[in-house]
Design a protein around this motif. Structure first.
Motif, mmCIF file in Angstrom:
data_model
loop_
_atom_site.group_PDB
_atom_site.id
_atom_site.type_symbol
_atom_site.label_atom_id
_atom_site.label_comp_id
_atom_site.label_asym_id
_atom_site.label_seq_id
_atom_site.Cartn_x
_atom_site.Cartn_y
_atom_site.Cartn_z
ATOM 1 N N SER A 58 0.850 -1.193 0.000
ATOM 2 C CA SER A 58 0.000 0.000 0.000
ATOM 3 C C SER A 58 0.885 1.243 0.000
ATOM 4 C CB SER A 58 -0.915 0.035 1.233
ATOM 5 O OG SER A 58 -1.817 -1.042 1.245
ATOM 6 N N PHE A 59 1.069 1.837 -1.170
ATOM 7 C CA PHE A 59 1.891 3.042 -1.287
ATOM 8 C C PHE A 59 1.235 4.022 -2.246
ATOM 9 C CE2 PHE A 59 5.234 -0.098 -0.236
ATOM 10 C CZ PHE A 59 5.840 0.550 0.844
ATOM 11 N N VAL A 80 0.472 -7.735 -4.966
ATOM 12 C CA VAL A 80 -0.931 -7.397 -4.738
ATOM 13 C C VAL A 80 -0.988 -5.930 -4.311
ATOM 14 C CG1 VAL A 80 -3.070 -7.982 -3.536
ATOM 15 C CG2 VAL A 80 -1.366 -9.764 -3.972
ATOM 16 N N PRO A 81 -1.102 -4.995 -5.271
ATOM 17 C CA PRO A 81 -1.154 -3.572 -4.918
ATOM 18 C C PRO A 81 -2.548 -3.215 -4.394
ATOM 19 C CG PRO A 81 -0.499 -3.937 -7.228
ATOM 20 C CD PRO A 81 -1.130 -5.178 -6.720
ATOM 21 N N LEU A 82 -2.595 -2.543 -3.254
ATOM 22 C CA LEU A 82 -3.875 -2.186 -2.653
ATOM 23 C C LEU A 82 -4.125 -0.688 -2.749
ATOM 24 C CD1 LEU A 82 -3.846 -4.353 0.603
ATOM 25 C CD2 LEU A 82 -4.693 -4.953 -1.671
ATOM 26 N N ASN A 83 -5.379 -0.338 -2.877
ATOM 27 C CA ASN A 83 -5.777 1.057 -2.872
ATOM 28 C C ASN A 83 -5.395 1.683 -1.534
ATOM 29 O OD1 ASN A 83 -7.428 3.486 -2.647
ATOM 30 N ND2 ASN A 83 -8.611 2.695 -4.361
ATOM 31 N N ILE A 84 -4.725 2.826 -1.555
ATOM 32 C CA ILE A 84 -4.229 3.425 -0.309
ATOM 33 C C ILE A 84 -5.342 4.014 0.543
ATOM 34 C CG2 ILE A 84 -1.952 3.910 -1.239
ATOM 35 C CD1 ILE A 84 -2.859 6.838 -1.583
ATOM 36 N N GLU A 111 -3.653 13.121 7.577
ATOM 37 C CA GLU A 111 -4.850 13.129 6.745
ATOM 38 C C GLU A 111 -5.171 11.748 6.196
ATOM 39 O OE1 GLU A 111 -4.241 15.959 3.663
ATOM 40 O OE2 GLU A 111 -4.465 17.693 4.982
ATOM 41 N N LEU A 112 -4.135 10.961 5.898
ATOM 42 C CA LEU A 112 -4.323 9.615 5.358
ATOM 43 C C LEU A 112 -3.352 8.664 6.055
ATOM 44 C CD1 LEU A 112 -5.838 7.875 3.301
ATOM 45 C CD2 LEU A 112 -4.028 8.376 1.650
ATOM 46 N N PRO A 113 -3.742 8.169 7.236
ATOM 47 C CA PRO A 113 -2.846 7.309 8.029
ATOM 48 C C PRO A 113 -2.796 5.876 7.495
ATOM 49 C CG PRO A 113 -4.925 7.590 9.183
ATOM 50 C CD PRO A 113 -5.012 8.442 7.949
ATOM 51 N N GLU A 116 -1.525 3.253 9.972
ATOM 52 C CA GLU A 116 -2.472 2.898 11.037
ATOM 53 C C GLU A 116 -3.477 1.877 10.538
ATOM 54 O OE1 GLU A 116 -6.267 5.038 13.226
ATOM 55 O OE2 GLU A 116 -4.498 6.275 12.771
ATOM 56 N N PHE A 117 -4.054 2.143 9.354
ATOM 57 C CA PHE A 117 -5.020 1.197 8.789
ATOM 58 C C PHE A 117 -4.328 -0.108 8.389
ATOM 59 C CE2 PHE A 117 -7.226 5.283 7.332
ATOM 60 C CZ PHE A 117 -8.002 5.334 8.492
ATOM 61 N N GLY A 118 -3.092 0.009 7.893
ATOM 62 C CA GLY A 118 -2.336 -1.173 7.500
ATOM 63 C C GLY A 118 -2.059 -2.095 8.674
ATOM 64 N N ARG A 119 -1.676 -1.507 9.794
ATOM 65 C CA ARG A 119 -1.410 -2.326 10.984
ATOM 66 C C ARG A 119 -2.679 -2.998 11.485
ATOM 67 N NH1 ARG A 119 2.959 1.353 11.818
ATOM 68 N NH2 ARG A 119 1.570 3.046 12.458
ATOM 69 N N ALA A 120 -3.812 -2.277 11.411
ATOM 70 C CA ALA A 120 -5.076 -2.872 11.839
ATOM 71 C C ALA A 120 -5.435 -4.062 10.951
ATOM 72 C CB ALA A 120 -6.188 -1.822 11.792
ATOM 73 N N GLY A 121 -5.245 -3.903 9.648
ATOM 74 C CA GLY A 121 -5.521 -5.004 8.732
ATOM 75 C C GLY A 121 -4.584 -6.176 8.937
ATOM 76 N N PHE A 122 -3.301 -5.864 9.152
ATOM 77 C CA PHE A 122 -2.294 -6.899 9.385
ATOM 78 C C PHE A 122 -2.588 -7.671 10.671
ATOM 79 C CE2 PHE A 122 1.780 -7.968 11.505
ATOM 80 C CZ PHE A 122 2.269 -8.899 10.606
ATOM 81 N N ASP A 123 -2.931 -6.950 11.743
ATOM 82 C CA ASP A 123 -3.207 -7.605 13.031
ATOM 83 C C ASP A 123 -4.402 -8.550 12.942
ATOM 84 O OD1 ASP A 123 -1.087 -6.287 14.226
ATOM 85 O OD2 ASP A 123 -2.328 -4.671 15.052
ATOM 86 N N ALA A 124 -5.317 -8.256 12.003
ATOM 87 C CA ALA A 124 -6.518 -9.086 11.865
ATOM 88 C C ALA A 124 -6.336 -10.230 10.873
ATOM 89 C CB ALA A 124 -7.697 -8.212 11.428
ATOM 90 N N THR A 125 -5.088 -10.409 10.376
ATOM 91 C CA THR A 125 -4.828 -11.436 9.357
ATOM 92 C C THR A 125 -3.698 -12.342 9.824
ATOM 93 O OG1 THR A 125 -5.362 -9.715 7.719
ATOM 94 C CG2 THR A 125 -4.496 -11.810 6.883
#
Length: 527
Positions: A58-59, A80-84, A111-113, A116-125
């Motif tokens: 995610s970049f 697997v490129p993800l929408n930021i 404005e666009l963390p 933060e969202f990446g870590r939340a997704g990672f922790d849930a996977t």
């Protein structure tokens, strides 16, 4: 044997000292880009990543995007490129669905963390073992199980590697997309799909190493348009990519002058904004700050895709910059380039052009029968080197849209007597907002998780700046009380910025068929 990373490696061998990337005051040569990608590959291999494993990223349009992208490929893994703009639970879905073993993401901004969202997704996977975060400035390195600062992880890694051997039909990239039903699906694009589409783009735009093109990269690289037509195609011919992480018309115009940009690719709203910025400068009496004549003297190709380009914008841009915008059509499932304006023939406003080199197109009915005759409407179907191998882990969904190499696009089109195609309507309810695909059912399903919402229907409505905007019709639960602003704010917290509805209309009934299907065309008629 074929690895998509050869596009970078060949240019690095031939033009090691040529600038590959420009971001602000930083310039990266081809040799440096190749070496840094090699470090990423060595990092992944040291963490147990094997050929065929999937690795997500995610970049925004920053240096790390191509560095990590090609590093993943060099290790033999699948990108697997993800929408930021995805939020935590959306990232978790993509990581789990793709089976990602590792994940790279930017730290982002207030404005666009993204981090933060990446870590939340990672922790849930649980299946995703490693998270590498690209930090900015002198901030503290991320901590946590499996979480590492990217700079620290790459420190001391060798800058050389023999890229993994992959077959032409092996998957190189998984791009997530979806129809109007169900959750996003991963379109598997092979090394051959991606290499051939980049080569086709260069053939179409007359790009070669001798020209030494300079691209202004404003299209998001996680999207198929920017990824193939700009990044892969540009780097394959030794072009210089000037990165603009967030599109702003004034900044884009300045960079066009400063870097003598020769190629610009964008969605219609970007062209609309560029013209608007010039108009604003004229009204403010500051038009002399933007050297329009210099831009017109250097830019040789202007490319549009992602949504229909209004004829007015096409005409105005040609008048101001002296270059004809070339318009085309494609999807994530087609790598994406499929049809495009023919540079050797007169443009036809409103047309998506003709099939590009190596691609066949036809119109079909519901039973796959060919629809013949000028201006008769059918669903556009495509066949050729650009068509995906299928949807990851979804053989039934693949079988619904593919037969004998042909792919049904879901878009209704007509063909004139000279073979030019025109999109008539979407076969389904897909919304295109600012060049991004938005899928109504996904938004409807999120709305239905709110305790006050009983039923919801989402449609696209015309919008001057974004092409289409998102509107929701909502029936509340009996006795529930919530304002439009409150529900919109809640939606904004639950989904990516381009997805949430900007307007919500509360109603007591939704128009339906006898079988209970909501009649969205009737809803659209209310707007």
């Amino acid at each position: 044997m074929l690895n998509l990373s050869v596009l970078l490696e060949d240019s690095a061998r031939r033009y090691p000292h040529r600038d590959a990337l420009v971001l602000g005051d930083v310039r990266i040569t081809y040799a440096e880009l190749d070496a840094r990608s090699n470090q990423v590959a060595n990092l992944l291999i040291s963490r147990g990543i094997e050929p065929g494993d999937t690795v997500a990223m995610s970049f925004p349009n920053v240096l790390e995007f191509p560095i990590v992208y090609y590093g993943i490929l060099k290790a033999g893994a699948v990108v697997v490129p993800l929408n930021i703009m995805l939020k935590g639970r959306e990232i978790a879905y993509h990581l789990a669905d793709s089976g990602a073993k590792a994940y790279f993401c930017a730290e982002g901004t207030d404005e666009l963390p993204i981090g933060e969202f990446g870590r939340a997704g990672f922790d849930a996977t649980p299946g995703c073992r490693d998270l590498f975060v690209a930090t900015t400035g002198a901030g503290a390195a991320p901590v946590g199980d499996g979480v590492t600062a990217l700079d620290a992880a790459l420190a001391g890694r060798p800058g050389v590697i023999a890229s993994a051997v992959r077959g032409p039909d092996d998957t190189a990239v998984v791009l997530y997309t979806s129809g109007t039903t169900g959750k996003p699906k991963g379109a598997e694009l092979s090394h051959a799909n991606m290499v051939m589409n980049a080569v086709t783009a260069n053939r179409l735009f007359d790009s070669n190493p001798i020209r030494r093109d300079t691209h202004l990269v404003t299209l998001p690289l996680f999207h198929s348009f920017g990824q193939t037509v700009v990044m892969n195609a540009g780097l394959s011919v030794g072009a210089t990519l000037v990165l603009l992480p967030r599109f702003e018309a004034d900044a884009a115009l300045r960079l066009m002058v400063q870097e003598s940009v020769t190629v610009f690719a964008g969605v219609p709203t970007m062209y609309w904004a560029l013209l608007g910025a010039l108009d604003a400068a004229n009204r403010a009496g500051t038009a002399d700050i933007v050297d329009v004549e210099r831009i017109a003297g250097t830019i040789r190709r202007a490319i549009s895709g992602g949504a229909a380009l209004p004829v007015e914008i096409l005409t105005r841009f040609a008048d101001r910059f002296g270059v004809q915008i070339l318009e085309g059509y494609g999807l994530s499932e087609t790598s994406p380039l499929a049809l495009f304006s023919d540079p050797e023939r007169d443009s036809r406003p409103g047309s998506i052009g003709v099939p590009v080199w190596g691609i066949e197109a036809r119109l079909v009915d519901d039973e796959w029968n060919t629809v013949t005759g000028p201006d008769r409407v059918g669903e556009l179907a495509l066949r050729g080197h650009n068509v995906m191998t299928g949807y990851l882990g979804r053989p039934e969904a693949t079988a619904e849209v593919m037969r004998n190499g042909w792919f049904r696009t879901g878009d209704l089109a007509r063909r004139d007597e000279d073979g030019f195609y025109y999109i008539v309507d979407r076969a389904k309810d897909l919304i295109v907002r600012g060049g991004f695909n938005v899928y109504p059912r996904e938004i409807e399903e999120v709305l239905l998780t709110h305790e006050a919402v009983s039923l919801a229907a989402v449609i696209g409505v015309p919008d001057e700046s974004h092409g289409e905007e998102i509107k929701a019709f909502v029936i509340l639960e009996p006795g529930a009380h919530i304002t439009e602003a409150e529900l919109i704010a809640w939606c904004r917290e639950q989904m990516a910025g381009y997805k949430y509805p900007r307007s919500i209309e509360f109603t007591t009934v939704l128009p339906m068929t006898a079988t209970g299907k909501i009649l969205k065309r009737e809803l659209a008629g209310r707007v």
